[in-house]
Design a protein around this motif. Structure first.
Motif, PDB file in Angstrom:
ATOM      1  N   SER A 268     -28.032   6.947   8.669  1.00 52.81           N
ATOM      2  CA  SER A 268     -28.144   7.012   7.198  1.00 52.81           C
ATOM      3  C   SER A 268     -27.661   5.740   6.513  1.00 52.81           C
ATOM      4  N   VAL A 269     -27.646   4.648   7.237  1.00 54.36           N
ATOM      5  CA  VAL A 269     -27.256   3.369   6.649  1.00 54.36           C
ATOM      6  C   VAL A 269     -28.516   2.626   6.236  1.00 54.36           C
ATOM      7  N   HIS A 270     -28.689   2.397   4.926  1.00 56.72           N
ATOM      8  CA  HIS A 270     -29.873   1.727   4.383  1.00 56.72           C
ATOM      9  C   HIS A 270     -29.482   0.340   3.895  1.00 56.72           C
ATOM     10  N   LEU A 271     -30.020  -0.656   4.541  1.00 55.29           N
ATOM     11  CA  LEU A 271     -29.759  -2.045   4.159  1.00 55.29           C
ATOM     12  C   LEU A 271     -31.099  -2.741   4.000  1.00 55.29           C
ATOM     13  N   PRO A 272     -31.754  -2.569   2.883  1.00 54.95           N
ATOM     14  CA  PRO A 272     -33.117  -3.093   2.721  1.00 54.95           C
ATOM     15  C   PRO A 272     -33.195  -4.619   2.698  1.00 54.95           C
ATOM     16  N   MET A 273     -32.083  -5.317   2.326  1.00 55.64           N
ATOM     17  CA  MET A 273     -32.113  -6.772   2.236  1.00 55.64           C
ATOM     18  C   MET A 273     -31.583  -7.453   3.496  1.00 55.64           C
TER      19      MET A 273
END
Length: 990
Positions: A439-444
Motif C-alpha cells: 500500500s505504498v504509493h510513490l508515483p514520482m
C-alpha cells in the motif's frame, strides 16, 4: 610586507656545513649561542606538522610591523617552540655536539607596489653563506634568528637547489650585506636578475599551486612573494589533520579575513579553531570540523555566521554526548553530521536543502527545514520508527530519502512519508527487513534501492508497478523474491544478484538499457522487451531453459555456462527472433546444445567454446568474421554458407566428416587433424594457405575440386594424406602461385606430376616418403626440374648415397637441405681424389653421357641438416667445394661421425652435439660464432686446435665432455679471445 619561509636541510653533510657557518658567524658577532638540533629524524617533524610553520611564516605584515626589529621574529620563534614541544633545545645536554645552526637576517625587502613595475627582481641571501664568507652584520642592525623547516623527503638535489636560490635572493656579489634604503630599494638593484612575467600571468600560474608550493614560491623574489600571498589563493584554508595552534590559526584568520572555506578536521583544538573561524571570518561559506569534542556553543556561534552555506561535522562528540544540540541558521543550505555521538538534534534551517545524519547515534531528530530536499539517515540505528517518520514528514519538499540500515522502518512509516512527500524521487530502504511496500504509493519515484530486504516478495511488485516514473530498481539479495513481472515504460536499469528463490523475470520497457542478473540458481524463464537494451549478460544461470527477447537494439549477448539452454535458443538469435542488430553471441559451455543453426544477417562473432555435445553446426551469416570452436570435439557436420570469415581452424574437431565452406574473404584454412574428413567442399576464391595434415580420408576428387575453386593457394600441406595420388597431384597445375608443398609421410612413388605441375615451387617437403626410389629425384639434377626450388626436405628417406651425392653436386640453387635420419648416407667428402671436380661443380658425369651445366658458379646452400645420420663417418668440405654461403651445419646425433674438416668462410653455427665418436675436428671458419660439442669425446688438445682458427667464436658448449677438465676453460679463452660464453658441466674431469 615581510614574508618568512622555512625549509629544512636533511642531508648530513649540508647540515654540518651550515652548523659550522652559523657557529663562526655567532662568534664574530658576539651573539648568544643557541644549540638547536633540527635533525628531522630526531625531532620527528613530518610534513603535516611543518605546514603550520610554513603557513605562519607566509603571513604578510603591516607597514608598522615592517619597522620592528629582530626581537619580533625571536618572539615568534619562542611561541613556535611552545606550540611544538618536540622542538627541544639540546645545546646544554650534548657536550660532544658543536653549537647549533642559527640563521642570520633573511628579511626580504618591502615589495614595490608600483603598478607599472611588472618585472620580477630575483635577489636574496643566505645567512649561513654570508657567515661562511666571513661577512658580519652591522652593530646597529637587528639580528633575526630563523630556523628552516622543509619536506622530509627532500633529496640532496632539492637541498642544493634551495641553497642556490637562497643565496641569489639574499646575498650580494661583493659579499656585503644588502640593506634597503628609505625608499625600500636596495644597493643590489644593479645586480638584479630580471624575469619578464606580468602580474596577471604570474597570478594565473600560481592559481594551480597548493599552499605548500605557494610558500616555496615566495622565496624566489619580491614579485613572487607578493603574488603568492594574494588573498585569492588563500580563500580555502585547509588544516585537516595538521597540528596548528590557536594563535597561528587566529593570525591566519586576521591575515585573510575574506577566506570562504575552512577545514580544521582532525586538529588538536578543533572546537576552539571552529569557534574562531565562525566568529572571525565573516565571509565564511564552507566549514568542516570533526574528530574531537564539539561544544554546543559552536552551533550557537554558527547562527552569527551569515554567509555560511555548508557545514560538515564528522566523527565528533557533540556537547557531552547526552544533551540536546540546537542548530539554527537562516541561510545554511547543506549540513552533514556523520558518525557523531549525540542524544538529540534540533535543526531549524529554513533554507536547508541537504541534510546527512549518516551513522550518527542520536535517538531523536527534530527538523524544521521546510525546503529540505535530501535527507540521509542511513545506519542511524537508535532512531525509532516514529522518530524517522516525524523527521521525514516534516519536510514536505523531500526528494531523496535514505533510510538504509534502519531496521525499525515499517511500511506504515513509508506510507505516511509517501503521503507527506508527494515529490519523493529517490528512496533507499536497503537492509530494512520489516518493509514489503504494501500500500505504498510513490508515483514520482525514479530510483528505488531494496538490497537485502527480507520482506520483499513477488507481491511487492504490484506496489512497485504503481510507480510509473521508476528508472532504477535494485533488488539484490532479496531471498524471498520468486518472480519479477514489471511493465514500466521508464525503467532503465534493474539489478537482481544473489536472489536464491528467483525463478522468473518478465520486463517490458522501451527505455530498459541495463540488466544485471547473476547467481540466481533457480531462474528458469526470462522475457525481455526493450528498444534500448544493447548488452545482455546472463552468465552461470544453470537452470535457465526459456529465453524470449524482443530487443531491437540488442548487439551483445553473453550466455556463458547456461547449461540448460536447448537448441531452441538458436531461433531467438536468428533474423526472425527479435534481435535484428545482434553482433556478438557467446554460448560458451552450454552443454545442452547439440545442433546449432543460425541464419542471421548481422551476427559478426560467435563463440561455442566447450560445447562438447554439438554435433552439427550450420551458419548462414554473411557478416560473421570470428568463430571459436575450442572444445567442440564431437562436431561431425559443419556448414558455413556463406560467411565472412578470413581464417578458420577446424583441426580441433577430430570427428568432422562433412565440411562445406563458402567464404569469399577467407585466406587461411586449417584442417589439421580431421582424420575422418571425407567430404569437403571448399569455395574460397581468396584462399592462400590450406593445411590438411593428417586428413587420411581426403581423396583426389576433393583435392581437385578445391584447387579448381581456390586458384590462389600458395601453401598446401598434405602431410599424412595417404589417399592422395597422382590424379590429385596433377590438379596442382591449376595453382600457378603454389610455392610451398608438403607431401611428407605419404605413399608416393612417382613425383612426375609435381615436377610438371608446380613450376614455381620453392619449398618441397618429402619427409619419410619411404616409397620413393633412387631415381625419383633424377628430374631435379638431370632435367633441371623445379628451377625455383630453394628448400628441400628428404629427412628419414631411403635414398642411396649416389642419389644424395648427385643431388648435392647438381642442385646448386638449393639454400636449405635437410637429410636428417637418412640411413643410406655415408660420407660427405668433397675432397676425395677419386671424385672428379666437375662432379661437384655443376657437371653430371655418368658413363659416357656428360651434360654441361648452365652455370658452374658457387653453391647457394645456406643450411644443411644431417641430424641423426647413423652411418656418416666423415665430413670434408674444402675451399674448392665453393660452399661460400653455408652458414649453418647441423650434424648432431651422428654417433659414428669421426672426422670433421671444414673450410667454410661464412659458417656461423656448427652443431656436433652427441657425436660421441668424434676424434678429429679441423675448422677453418673465420666467422664461426657458435660451436656445440655436447657429449663428445674430444680431448682438450683437439678442441684447442679446432678453435684456434675461429677468430669470431663467441659461444662454446662443452657440457658432458668427459675428457675436458674445468681448468681448460682458461686455456680455451686464451687461444680464442673472442669467446664470451663457455658452457661446461660441473662434473668435468679434473
Amino acid at each position: 610586507m615581510r614574508i618568512w619561509c622555512f625549509d629544512c636541510f636533511t642531508d648530513d653533510d649540508e647540515e654540518g656545513r651550515l652548523k659550522q657557518s652559523a657557529m663562526d658567524n655567532n662568534n664574530n658577532n658576539n651573539n648568544d649561542d643557541v644549540d638547536l638540533d633540527l635533525n628531522e629524524r630526531e625531532l620527528g617533524v613530518n610534513e603535516d606538522e611543518r605546514w603550520p610553520l610554513c603557513e605562519e611564516m607566509m603571513l604578510a605584515t603591516t607597514e608598522e610591523e615592517e619597522e620592528e626589529d629582530g626581537a619580533e621574529l625571536e618572539q615568534l620563534w619562542s611561541s613556535e617552540i611552545r606550540s611544538h614541544p618536540h622542538l627541544l633545545l639540546q645545546g646544554e645536554s650534548s657536550n660532544a655536539a658543536a653549537a647549533a645552526a642559527v640563521g642570520e637576517d633573511c628579511t626580504m625587502e618591502e615589495a614595490d607596489h608600483d603598478s607599472y613595475h611588472k618585472r620580477a627582481k630575483v635577489y636574496s641571501g643566505l645567512a649561513e653563506a654570508r657567515s661562511a664568507s666571513g661577512v658580519s652584520s652591522d652593530a646597529g642592525s637587528s639580528v633575526e634568528r630563523t630556523v628552516s623547516f622543509g619536506v622530509a623527503s627532500s633529496s640532496r638535489t632539492d637541498v642544493d637547489m634551495f641553497c642556490q636560490n637562497f643565496i641569489l635572493n639574499y646575498s650580494r656579489k661583493d659579499g656585503k650585506k644588502d640593506e634597503g634604503d628609505d625608499n625600500g630599494s636596495s644597493e643590489s638593484e644593479d645586480f638584479e636578475l630580471h624575469i619578464d612575467l606580468t602580474d596577471d600571468l604570474l597570478h594565473m600560474v600560481f592559481s594551480f599551486l597548493n599552499h605548500i608550493d605557494l610558500c616555496r614560491s615566495a622565496m624566489v623574489c619580491r614579485q613572487w612573494r607578493v603574488a603568492s600571498s594574494h588573498e585569492d589563493f588563500w580563500k580555502a584554508l585547509n588544516f585537516e589533520n595538521i597540528r596548528i595552534s590557536i594563535e597561528q590559526f587566529e593570525d591566519m584568520c586576521l591575515r585573510y579575513p575574506n577566506a570562504t572555506e575552512v577545514n580544521v578536521y582532525g586538529t588538536p583544538s578543533v572546537n576552539a579553531l571552529a569557534m574562531k573561524a565562525a566568529t572571525t571570518l565573516r565571509n565564511l561559506e564552507v566549514l568542516t570540523v570533526g574528530k574531537g569534542h564539539i561544544s554546543e556553543n559552536f552551533f550557537q556561534a554558527l547562527g552569527e555566521c551569515n554567509m555560511l552555506r555548508s557545514v560538515t561535522v564528522n566523527e565528533a562528540i557533540l556537547g557531552n554526548g547526552a544533551q540536546e544540540i540546537h542548530l539554527s541558521h537562516d541561510r545554511l543550505r547543506e549540513l552533514k553530521i556523520t558518525k557523531c555521538r549525540v542524544m538529540r538534534l534540533s535543526i531549524r534551517c529554513p533554507q536547508l536543502r541537504s541534510l546527512s545524519l549518516k551513522r550518527s547515534n542520536m535517538s531523536q531528530a527534530m527538523l524544521n527545514c521546510p525546503l529540505l530536499q535530501l535527507l540521509d539517515i542511513a545506519s542511524c540505528h537508535k532512531l525509532l520508527d516514529a522518530a524517522i517518520r516525524s523527521a521525514a514528514i516534516s519536510c514536505p519538499q523531500l526528494e531523496s530519502l535514505d533510510v538504509s540500515n534502519c531496521s525499525c522502518v515499517s511500511d506504515e512509516t513509508l506510507r505516511e512519508i509517501a503521503q507527506a512527500c508527494a515529490g519523493l524521487h529517490i528512496l533507499n530502504a536497503s537492509y530494512c527487513p520489516n518493509i514489503s511496500l504494501e500500500s505504498v504509493h510513490l508515483p514520482m519515484l525514479t530510483v528505488l534501492k531494496l538490497h537485502s530486504c527480507e520482506g520483499i516478495t513477488s507481491a511487492s511488485m504490484t506496489w512497485i508497478a504503481n510507480s510509473p516514473a521508476l528508472e532504477v530498481l535494485e533488488l539484490d539479495n532479496c531471498n524471498l523474491l520468486t518472480s519479477v513481472v514489471l511493465h514500466l515504460s521508464h525503467l532503465q536499469s534493474i539489478s537482481l544478484v544473489h536472489c536464491r528463490k528467483f525463478t522468473e523475470l518478465n520486463l517490458q520497457s522501451v527505455m530498459l538499457s541495463s540488466i544485471t542478473v547473476s547467481n540466481c540458481p533457480a531462474l528458469r524463464r526470462i522475457t525481455i522487451t526493450s528498444n534500448s537494451l544493447r548488452r545482455l549478460a546472463l552468465q552461470k544461470q544453470e537452470n535457465l531453459t526459456t529465453l524470449v527477447l524482443q530487443c531491437q537494439s540488442l548487439q551483445e549477448v553473453d550466455l556463458s555456462d547456461c547449461e540448460s539452454l536447448s537448441n531452441a535458443v538458436c531461433d531467438i538469435f536468428s533474423d526472425d527472433g527479435g534481435c535484428p542488430m545482434l553482433k556478438s553471441l557467446i554460448l560458451d559451455n552450454c552443454e545442452s546444445l547439440t545442433e546449432v543453426r543460425f541464419r542471421n544477417s548481422s551476427l559478426g562473432s560467435l563463440s561455442l567454446v566447450g560445447c562438447r555435445a554439438v554435433t552439427s553446426l550450420e551458419l548462414k551469416c554473411p557478416r560473421i568474421e570470428q568463430i571459436c570452436l575450442d572444445g567442440c570435439d564431437h562436431l561431425e557436420n559443419a556448414f558455413f554458407q556463406p560467411v565472412a570469415l578470413r581464417s578458420l581452424n577446424l583441426g580441433i574437431c577430430p570427428k568432422l566428416s562433412v565440411l562445406n565452406i563458402e567464404a569469399p574473404y577467407m585466406v587461411s584454412l586449417e584442417l589439421k587433424g580431421c582424420g575422418v574428413l571425407s567430404e569437403a567442399s571448399i569455395i574460397c576464391p581468396l584462399l592462400t594457405s590450406l593445411d590438411a595434415s593428417f586428413c587420411g580420408q581426403l581423396r583426389d576428387d576433393c583435392l581437385s575440386a578445391t584447387t579448381a575453386s581456390c586458384p590462389l593457394i600458395e601453401s598446401l600441406v598434405l602431410m599424412s594424406c595417404p589417399s592422395i595420388g597422382s590424379d590429385g597431384l596433377s590438379s596442382l597445375n591449376g595453382l600457378p602461385n603454389l610455392t610451398v608443398l608438403d607431401l611428407s609421410y605419404t605413399f608416393l612413388m612417382n613425383l612426375e606430376p609435381v615436377f610438371k605441375s608446380c613450376i614455381r615451387l620453392k619449398v618441397l617437403k618429402l619427409q619419410a616418403c619411404k616409397y620413393l626410389t633412387d631415381t625419383s629425384l633424377e628430374p631435379l639434377y638431370k632435367e633441371g626440374a623445379l628451377p625455383a626450388l630453394e628448400e628441400l626436405d628428404l629427412s628419414y628417406g631411403t635414398l642411396c648415397q649416389t642419389a644424395i651425392d648427385d643431388l648435392l653436386a647438381c642442385c646448386t640453387h638449393l639454400t636449405h637441405l635437410s637429410l636428417n635420419g637418412c640411413v643410406n648416407m655415408h660420407d660427405l667428402d668433397w675432397g676425395s681424389t677419386n671424385v672428379q671436380p666437375f662432379d661437384y661443380f655443376g657437371v653430371y658425369s655418368s658413363g659416357e653421357i656428360t651434360q654441361e651445366p648452365a652455370e658452374a658458379g658457387n653453391r647457394l646452400l645456406q643450411n644443411l641438416n644431417c641430424v641423426g645420420c647413423p652411418n656418416i663417418k666423415k665430413v670434408l668440405i674444402p675451399p674448392a667445394a665453393r660452399f661460400y654461403h653455408l652458414s649453418t651445419l647441423n650434424l648432431s646425433l651422428s654417433v659414428n661421425l669421426k672426422e670433421v674438416d671444414l673450410a667454410c668462410s661464412n659458417l656461423v653455427l656448427l652443431n656436433l652435439s652427441n657425436c660421441c665418436s668424434l676424434e678429429v675436428l679441423k675448422l677453418g671458419c673465420p666467422r664461426l660464432a657458435s660451436l656445440f660439442l655436447q657429449s663428445c669425446n674430444m680431448d682438450e688438445a683437439g678442441v684447442e686446435a679446432a678453435i684456434s682458427r675461429c677468430c669470431s667464436l663467441e659461444t662454446l658448449d662443452l657440457r658432458f665432455c668427459s675428457k675436458i677438465s674445468s681448468v681448460s676453460m682458461a686455456r680455451f679463452r686464451a687461444v680464442c679471445p673472442s669467446l664470451k660464453r663457455v658452457f661446461s658441466s660441473p662434473n668435468l674431469a679434473d
